[in-house]
Motif scaffolding. Structure first.
Motif, short mmCIF file in Angstrom:
data_model
loop_
_atom_site.label_atom_id
_atom_site.label_comp_id
_atom_site.label_asym_id
_atom_site.label_seq_id
_atom_site.Cartn_x
_atom_site.Cartn_y
_atom_site.Cartn_z
N VAL A 1 0.19 90.50 3.00
CA VAL A 1 0.53 89.54 1.96
C VAL A 1 0.51 88.13 2.52
O VAL A 1 -0.05 87.20 1.92
N GLU A 2 1.11 87.95 3.68
CA GLU A 2 1.15 86.61 4.28
C GLU A 2 -0.26 86.12 4.61
O GLU A 2 -0.58 84.94 4.41
N GLU A 3 -1.10 87.00 5.11
CA GLU A 3 -2.48 86.61 5.43
C GLU A 3 -3.25 86.24 4.17
O GLU A 3 -3.98 85.24 4.13
N LEU A 4 -3.08 87.02 3.12
CA LEU A 4 -3.78 86.72 1.87
C LEU A 4 -3.33 85.39 1.27
O LEU A 4 -4.14 84.65 0.70
N LEU A 5 -2.05 85.05 1.42
CA LEU A 5 -1.55 83.80 0.87
C LEU A 5 -2.13 82.58 1.59
O LEU A 5 -2.04 81.47 1.06
N ARG A 6 -2.70 82.79 2.75
CA ARG A 6 -3.32 81.65 3.44
C ARG A 6 -4.63 81.24 2.76
O ARG A 6 -5.07 80.10 2.91
N THR A 7 -5.22 82.15 2.01
CA THR A 7 -6.52 81.84 1.40
C THR A 7 -6.51 82.00 -0.11
O THR A 7 -7.40 81.48 -0.79
N ALA A 8 -5.54 82.72 -0.66
CA ALA A 8 -5.49 82.95 -2.11
C ALA A 8 -4.25 82.27 -2.68
O ALA A 8 -3.21 82.18 -2.02
N ALA A 9 -4.37 81.79 -3.91
CA ALA A 9 -3.23 81.12 -4.55
C ALA A 9 -2.24 82.12 -5.13
O ALA A 9 -1.14 81.75 -5.52
N ALA A 10 -2.63 83.39 -5.21
CA ALA A 10 -1.74 84.40 -5.78
C ALA A 10 -2.08 85.75 -5.18
O ALA A 10 -3.23 86.03 -4.84
N VAL A 11 -1.05 86.58 -5.06
CA VAL A 11 -1.20 87.96 -4.58
C VAL A 11 -0.37 88.84 -5.50
O VAL A 11 0.74 88.47 -5.89
N ALA A 12 -0.90 90.01 -5.87
CA ALA A 12 -0.20 90.95 -6.75
C ALA A 12 0.22 92.18 -5.95
O ALA A 12 -0.62 92.83 -5.32
N ILE A 13 1.51 92.49 -5.97
CA ILE A 13 2.05 93.67 -5.29
C ILE A 13 2.34 94.72 -6.35
O ILE A 13 3.11 94.47 -7.29
N ASP A 14 1.72 95.89 -6.24
CA ASP A 14 1.93 96.92 -7.25
C ASP A 14 2.42 98.20 -6.60
O ASP A 14 2.28 98.41 -5.40
N GLY A 15 2.98 99.08 -7.42
CA GLY A 15 3.48 100.36 -6.93
C GLY A 15 4.44 100.95 -7.93
O GLY A 15 4.86 100.30 -8.89
N MET A 16 4.82 102.20 -7.70
CA MET A 16 5.69 102.91 -8.63
C MET A 16 7.09 102.31 -8.65
O MET A 16 7.47 101.54 -7.75
N ALA A 17 7.86 102.64 -9.67
CA ALA A 17 9.22 102.14 -9.80
C ALA A 17 10.05 102.57 -8.60
O ALA A 17 9.99 103.73 -8.17
N GLY A 18 10.83 101.64 -8.05
CA GLY A 18 11.72 101.95 -6.95
C GLY A 18 11.08 101.95 -5.59
O GLY A 18 11.75 102.24 -4.59
N VAL A 19 9.79 101.61 -5.49
CA VAL A 19 9.09 101.69 -4.21
C VAL A 19 9.35 100.47 -3.33
O VAL A 19 8.99 100.46 -2.15
N GLY A 20 9.96 99.41 -3.90
CA GLY A 20 10.32 98.26 -3.09
C GLY A 20 9.43 97.05 -3.26
O GLY A 20 9.34 96.21 -2.37
N LYS A 21 8.80 96.90 -4.43
CA LYS A 21 7.90 95.76 -4.67
C LYS A 21 8.66 94.44 -4.63
O LYS A 21 8.25 93.49 -3.96
N THR A 22 9.76 94.39 -5.38
CA THR A 22 10.53 93.15 -5.42
C THR A 22 11.09 92.82 -4.05
O THR A 22 11.06 91.66 -3.61
N SER A 23 11.59 93.83 -3.36
CA SER A 23 12.16 93.60 -2.03
C SER A 23 11.12 93.01 -1.09
O SER A 23 11.41 92.08 -0.32
N LEU A 24 9.89 93.52 -1.14
CA LEU A 24 8.84 93.00 -0.28
C LEU A 24 8.50 91.56 -0.66
O LEU A 24 8.37 90.69 0.21
N ALA A 25 8.34 91.29 -1.97
CA ALA A 25 7.99 89.94 -2.40
C ALA A 25 9.07 88.94 -1.99
O ALA A 25 8.77 87.85 -1.49
N VAL A 26 10.33 89.29 -2.19
CA VAL A 26 11.42 88.39 -1.84
C VAL A 26 11.50 88.22 -0.32
O VAL A 26 11.73 87.11 0.18
N HIS A 27 11.29 89.31 0.42
CA HIS A 27 11.32 89.25 1.88
C HIS A 27 10.24 88.30 2.41
O HIS A 27 10.50 87.43 3.26
#
Length: 748
Positions: free
Chosen positions: A104-130
């Motif tokens: 995610v950090e590497e992609l943000l160096r070249t892209a203005a947006a990154v989408a994190i997807d996955g099933m409910a409870g898998v930790g998407k929000t935790s990863l984005a906030v982290h």
């Protein structure tokens, strides 16, 4: 001795003068937002070097000589605003995801947006906030967070228009334009001059997200969704799988407060949790609260409930006592996204000590999150689980929600009474800044409470809540929520047989529609209010507002009749300020009907009735009426009005004064001097999003450009007026602009 920042402002002002362009035109040519350029030119903000270069290139000037003064001003700087940070706290036990975080950090160096997807409870929000916390230094202008409620139980996903309104408000844009396209353009413009990382959590699909993405610049967006957003061009996806066994075991051990050694039993627990961080934390917390248990006992208990995917939720609930379980169930039906202990107390009808202790236990069990001290929320999966339990086990759940609605209404009324407003000369004791901060914090919850009141038929709350938000909405008027809440409140008041309250709500609804530029709709609401039996105060205000709408629709005779009716009503009430306003606008209409001498007398009477800033409208009308025959007094009068507006920090009135100073100077034969005032009027108007003022100012500015021989600039301004009037269904304004355009073309 000038400061470095003052010297830089002087240089930038020279560039603007050299360009010969309006602030908007120069900003557009330089690829900047006009609100940003206004801040640079007034010294509120030191521009980034890239903005200085863009401005110099727009006028064909070498930027290098400015580098030294820019560097010195940057070091001195304007007093930096505190970094905006709306992000939830980072998890202390965040575990694993090294490869995903790095990607995610590497992609943000070249892209203005990154989408994190996955099933409910898998930790998407935790990863984005982290990741957002890790990259805080890279985005020094702040971290924003918005829950889009794509999968939140009991709530509809945020539409793009509402989401953009809330995001722009986070950047202190309090009056965004009405349309989605215009809001999206402004959002991209505001992001382009900042380095902000935005977390858009819980998106339902690509269409919800697309208008919220940044454009050029160094800001970035992280999106989370249960769906893979493959149709978002240029937004690379990062898909999360459940944690590996090693990472899952490590997280479980940290949550349990031990290093598990019972290999088979741990494997069974991990299998029951499915590698989902949310479930692992809850299982670990369950073990930590049962020191007599072994991992094998926990595994056995989980197996006993294995007929449900959410067996871990049930296990966590069983560690709680009856009161705590009831609190948990009721939290599943609480309106809004987050809450404090007082709201939970109203919901559960428990005293503060008991509800506080219950919330502490729920946080410890990972059934409730505490993203900031004293503010709580529930994960969507857990919230749905709690709501399902409440449906089965809480027959009085609706009564609990009604208590919460009345709790929020009581607080809103209390805080609103401390806020100064035209209809309350003596506010109740209290801190207005604290009151506004409360409305800012609880706004989304207040809207959710209004919707719940309609759903449950609690018409008293539905009718009263928008009135309790009146002062807050005055500063954010014309928004979609404002119009929707007032419309629903008026209907609720009608069901309650409260005719006078319905009239007052319809009057406010008309005002909100007028602020959004919808004059015909505003007039319809006003006329419905008149038919609802308003009290004398509302009737006087209605007459004045109908006069405004009729004036702006070009029906000057009808407008004059309503202004005179308003004066009679205000006089009957003994309201000198209201009489003064009615006289001032009567004078304005009379002037435009060609009766200048009568307009002067009406304006003088207006000024004589008022004090302080209440004189401004009368002074502006008087100054404009005097312009053809007494230029010296005209300018003195208009400058007096401007001085009052500046002394009282009334930005709308400052813009008004500058615009009509421009008109007066044009009448006096000084179009070049007039243009400076028109430009200043638009600088002041830029952040206000006042559609009617913009249309009026565009026409005045274009007429002055025509008088100055600046035909191309006049045509551009009139084209914008025609476009805006067409979008808003304003035939009078469009006809007037087209006639003026024909005159400009004839003069070329």
């Amino acid at each position: 001795m000038f400061s470095p920042q003052e010297r830089l402002v002087a240089q930038l002002a020279g560039i603007k003068e050299l360009s010969g362009l309006s602030l908007r035109a120069l900003a557009r040519q330089a690829g900047l937002s006009s609100s940003s350029l206004s801040r640079y030119l007034t010294g509120q903000l030191v521009p980034p070097w890239e903005a200085v270069v863009a401005l110099c290139r727009a006028v064909g000037r070498d930027p290098r000589p400015l580098r030294a003064v820019w560097a010195e001003a940057s070091r001195a700087g304007a007093a930096p605003a505190p970094r905006r940070n709306d992000l939830p706290g980072d998890l202390f036990d965040f575990t694993g995801r090294e490869a995903e975080s790095a990607l995610v950090e590497e992609l943000l160096r070249t892209a203005a947006a990154v989408a994190i997807d996955g099933m409910a409870g898998v930790g998407k929000t935790s990863l984005a906030v982290h990741v957002a916390h890790r990259l805080a230094a890279t985005y020094p202008d702040g971290g924003l967070y918005l829950d889009l409620h794509g999968f939140t139980p009991g709530q509809e996903p945020l539409d793009a228009q509402t989401a953009l309104g809330r995001l722009l408000a986070a950047l202190e844009v309090t009056h965004p334009p009405a349309g989605v396209a215009e809001r999206a353009a402004l959002w991209r413009s505001e992001l382009s001059r900042r380095r902000v990382l935005v977390v858009l959590d819980n998106a339902v699909d690509a269409e919800q997200v697309r208008p919220l993405l940044p454009g050029a610049g160094k800001s970035a967006v992280l999106v989370t969704s249960r769906h893979r957003l493959v149709s978002l061009d240029g937004v690379p996806p990062v898909s999360l799988e459940p944690l590996t066994d090693d990472d899952a075991a490590h997280l479980f051990g940290r949550a349990a407060g031990l290093t598990p050694t019972e290999g088979d039993a741990v494997g069974q627990v991990l299998a029951q949790c499915g590698g989902l961080p949310l479930a692992l934390r809850m299982a670990g917390a369950r073990l930590r609260h049962r020191p007599g248990w072994t991992v094998a006992v926990l595994a056995e208990r989980l197996r006993d409930a294995a007929n449900r995917f959410d067996s871990v939720f049930g296990m966590s609930l069983r560690q709680l006592d009856a009161v705590q379980r009831r609190v948990f169930r009721l939290l599943g039906v609480l309106p809004g996204a987050d809450f404090d202990a007082a709201a939970a107390g109203a919901l559960t009808d428990l005293p503060p000590g008991r509800v506080g202790a219950a919330l502490d236990e729920l946080v410890d069990a990972h059934l409730v999150q505490e993203p900031s001290p004293g503010r709580y929320r529930m994960h969507d999966l857990i919230r749905q689980y709690a709501a399902d339990l409440a449906a089965d086990e809480e027959p009085q759940a609706d009564a609990a929600v009604r208590r919460v609605l009345r709790h929020y209404l009581t607080l809103a009324v209390t805080y609103e009474q401390t806020l100064p407003s035209p209809h309350r000369p003596r506010p109740a004791p209290g801190d207005p800044a604290k009151a506004m901060a409360w409305f800012d914090l609880e706004y989304a919850n207040l809207v959710a409470c209004f919707d719940a009141a309609l759903r449950l038929g609690v018409d008293e709350v539905a009718a009263d809540l928008p009135q309790a938000m009146r002062v807050w909405f005055f500063r954010h008027r014309g928004t979609d929520d404002h119009v929707r809440l007032l419309d629903g409140a008026a209907a609720a008041a009608a069901r309650l047989g409260r005719d006078q309250q319905r009239a007052a709500l319809l009057a406010d609804l008309g005002y909100a529609r007028a602020a959004a530029g919808r004059l015909t709709e505003a007039l319809s609401a006003y006329e419905s209010a008149e038919q609802s039996g308003p009290d004398d105060d509302t009737a006087a205000a209605l007459a004045l507002r109908i006069g405004f709408a009729r004036r702006d629709l070009g029906d000057l005779e009808a407008a004059q009749a309503h202004f005179r009716r308003a004066r009679e009503l205000f006089e009957k009430l003994g309201r000198r300020a209201g009489q003064s306003q009615a006289l001032a606008f009567d004078g304005w209409v009379t002037l435009h009907l060609g009766r200048g001498g009568e307009a002067v007398e009406l304006a003088r009477a207006s000024v004589a009735l008022a004090d302080g800033p209440a004189q401004i409208t009368g002074l502006v009308t008087l100054g404009l009426a005097l312009a053809p025959d007494d230029p010296a007094e005209s300018l003195r009068t208009l400058h007096n009005a401007l001085r009052l507006a500046e002394q009282h920090d009334l930005q709308h009135n400052q813009a008004l004064c500058h615009n009509y100073l421009g008109v007066a100077l044009r009448i006096m034969g000084s179009p070049e001097e007039a243009l400076e005032h028109h430009r200043r009027a638009f600088e002041l108007l830029e952040p206000l999003a006042e559609v009617q003022m913009e249309i009026d100012f565009l026409h005045s500015y274009a007429e002055t450009c025509r008088a100055a021989g600046r035909h191309d600039e006049a045509l551009a301004l009139l084209d914008r007026t025609i476009e805006l009037a067409g979008e808003l269904g304003r035939p009078y304004d469009e006809k007037r602009a087209r006639a003026a355009r024909d005159l400009v073309l004839a003069a070329r």
